[in-house]
Design an enzyme around this catalytic site. Structure first.
Site: not given
Ligand SMILES: [Zn+2]
Length: 609
Positions: A216, A538, A582, A591
């Site tokens: 993020d 991620h 994956d 992530e």
């Protein structure tokens, strides 16, 4: 078609697609390597090795390899234990391209690896020390010889990895344009910031910077604490391996070495979250996670977020800032004295605030759904800050704060565990033991040394018993288990520094082998490194940039015994190492995060020392 396809592949469309993708990655990586070779110390011999690797790649099995091992290769004098996943009575090691057999041996007795549920054998190739490219040959059940993928033995096998994993922090930068080359780039992002109502202030805030925390775009002081602290420790403890790294970042060529210049990008941002009273706000994020878009396209406001009630700043964040700024005061002095002094002042003010407000914990206020990094016990953060400030200043105030604060760890015998973002007590104890300041309690230093040695011996024992050689126990396969592996290596390298024992360093290296391919997935969990690397982390820029391969140098969180994400739906609970996918959606298994890459950089610096 490659030799070996029939023997090892199912040859379905999916398999072919995967093979081609990996081949593209390999060629792209070689191109990137050749471009960057000139800036990597000791890289002069590499192009030949890589060309040899690509040649042999074409003539040996790529998939279905019977043995797993570190896909980057091994240092000449290091232990080289390969894990065999189909039974064999004998093995031999041969130079590539039909070269001579250099070792014949017998694999170890079959071993049940509890973390994976696999029955494996171990081939010990440690006696092969001559640099070169080799393959491992074993018996197949159909009496055909099976060949592994080629592997390299060289003094340089991990230099590029150190460069790439550290340079990945430049790719995580917020608030400036980023260009790693090969299309991995974006313009400046998140330049509009404001105080959230929970911060006790209002209006716009003209700050920017820091590293995007993970997949993020949030920035969190608490997680920056251990990440930045670990990297600064790398600078201090493993200086020779990193002091001359040329990272090709905007600051390259300046008076501050690149390694420190990159860390400063995050440190400067952390300092902008310190209020005038010394306390630090917990984080700077939007109220919600944005979609999988590039950072410059994120339409949400980047808020400085506080606890929602006076004093608005949080203890753990403030103490983490104090610890990191105190280390920085030591590291930056030779290059920028006034900056180092300002870091020392910030550390003192932060420590004073956290000491006055020792129990202000954080949880997400209503309407805020980004990472919480909540921690209900800030005693370890305060202890770390006291230890680092004492190490930096020698002031009695901080030694006394440490020695009274350490009391709560006495009941556990100063037990050393694996550090993590919410457990800095080990960092605190090690700092005290390494400080070499007058006035240290010799009894306390001895106790820390012995406890560290006991814990390291247990990790080394795990490595010897595990089929894939890592140091982890079953319970270590948590969210971010690859970060645990990295931090256990850090733990081992620090233990070796406190009480020399080559077994500790050897066990630390085994985790590197695990992360780079010696695992039940035959997978390198670091993007862009190895023959078969993680492809779908991620990580928003990797998912949104339209490039097939992910941003390079990033460590996936890895197996998680209790995954909690969309990719986990339909997964049957099984042995913990097998609980991995994956896939981009697998945020609890795949992530990336700055606090997982940091111990990997430390470990790579350790093996390059
Ligand atoms: Zn940003």
């Amino acid at each position: 078609m490659l030799d070996g396809d029939h023997e090892f592949g199912d040859f379905t469309d999916g398999w072919l697609c995967g093979t081609l993708k990996r081949r593209i990655v390999f060629v792209m990586r070689r191109r990137e390597f050749l471009k960057n070779a000139a800036v990597c110390a000791g890289a002069a011999a590499w192009p030949g090795a890589w060309l040899a690797a690509e040649r042999s790649f074409a003539e040996t099995a790529e998939d279905g390899t019977p043995a797993v091992f570190n896909q980057l290769g091994y240092l000449p004098d290091a232990a080289k234990r390969f894990t065999l996943r189909s039974p064999s009575k004998t093995f031999s090691v041969r130079a590539v391209n039909g070269g001579a057999v250099v070792l014949k041996g017998t694999p170890g007795a079959p071993l049940e690896d509890t973390a994976s549920g696999d029955r494996v054998q171990i081939c010990d190739l440690s006696s092969v020390r001559t640099p070169g490219m080799y393959v491992l040959e074993t018996d197949g059940s159909d009496s055909k010889t099976k060949k592994s993928a080629p592997f390299e033995i060289s003094n340089d096998v991990y230099r590029h990895a150190l460069w790439l994993t550290m340079r990945s922090y430049y790719g995580q930068r917020c608030g400036c344009s980023v260009d790693l080359g090969d299309g991995y780039s974006h313009p400046a992002c998140h330049l509009d910031a404001a105080f959230h109502a929970t911060s006790g202030k209002s209006g716009a805030y003209k700050n920017h910077g820091g590293w995007h925390d993970a997949g993020d775009y949030g920035r969190y002081v608490v997680n920056s604490g251990i990440s930045t602290g670990t990297l600064l420790w790398t600078w201090e403890m493993l200086h020779d391996a990193v002091s001359k790294l040329e990272l090709k970042i905007p600051e390259s060529g300046g008076k501050t070495p690149d390694f420190l210049a990159e860390i400063r990008w995050n440190l400067d941002w952390m300092l902008t979250l310190q209020d005038t009273d010394g306390g630090a706000w917990h984080k700077q994020t939007s109220e919600n996670f944005c979609a999988f878009i590039m950072p410059q396209d994120d339409p949400m406001v980047s808020y400085v977020i506080g606890t929602g009630a006076a004093p608005y700043k949080s203890t753990c964040a403030t103490a983490d800032l104090a610890a990191v700024a105190a280390i920085a005061a030591r590291c930056y002095g030779p290059y920028d004295d006034s900056y180092a002094k300002s870091c020392a002042e910030a550390a003192k003010r932060a420590f004073a605030w956290a000491s006055k407000n020792p129990n202000v914990t954080f949880e997400n206020p209503a309407g805020v759904r980004t990472g919480g990094y909540g921690d209900n016990d800030c005693r370890d953060e305060l202890l770390w800050a006291a230890a680092e400030l004492w190490r930096t200043t020698g002031d009695e105030e901080y030694r006394k704060a440490f020695e009274s604060g350490v009391g709560y760890l006495r009941s556990s015998g100063l037990a050393i565990k694996t550090p993590g973002w919410n457990d800095l007590s080990e960092m605190a104890l090690w700092t005290y033991a390494m400080a070499e300041r007058k006035g240290a309690s010799s009894e306390l230093v001895s106790a820390i040394r012995e406890s560290s040695a006991r814990a390291a011996a247990e990790l080394a024992r795990n490595s010897g018993e595990n089929g894939y050689g890592n140091t982890m126990s079953r319970g270590d396969y948590v969210w971010g288990s690859n970060g645990v592996a990295g931090n256990q290596s850090l733990q081992l390298i620090v233990a070796d520094r406190l009480q020399k024992n080559p077994a500790y360093r050897a066990a630390a290296a085994e985790n590197l082998h695990y992360l780079l391919g010696r695992n039940c997935w035959d997978l390198s969990w670091v993007t862009g490194l190895g023959r078969n690397a993680c492809m779908h982390p991620h990580h928003r820029p990797s998912g949104a940039d339209g490039i097939v391969t992910p941003w390079p140098g990033l460590l996936s969180g890895g197996p998680n015994a209790h995954p909690a994400d969309p990719a986990a739906k339909g997964m049957t609970p099984g042995p913990p190492m097998k609980m991995y996918r994956d896939e981009q959606a697998a945020y609890s298994m795949n992530e990336i995060a700055i606090n997982w890459n940091a111990p990997l950089v430390f470990l790579l610096a350790g093996v390059n020392s």
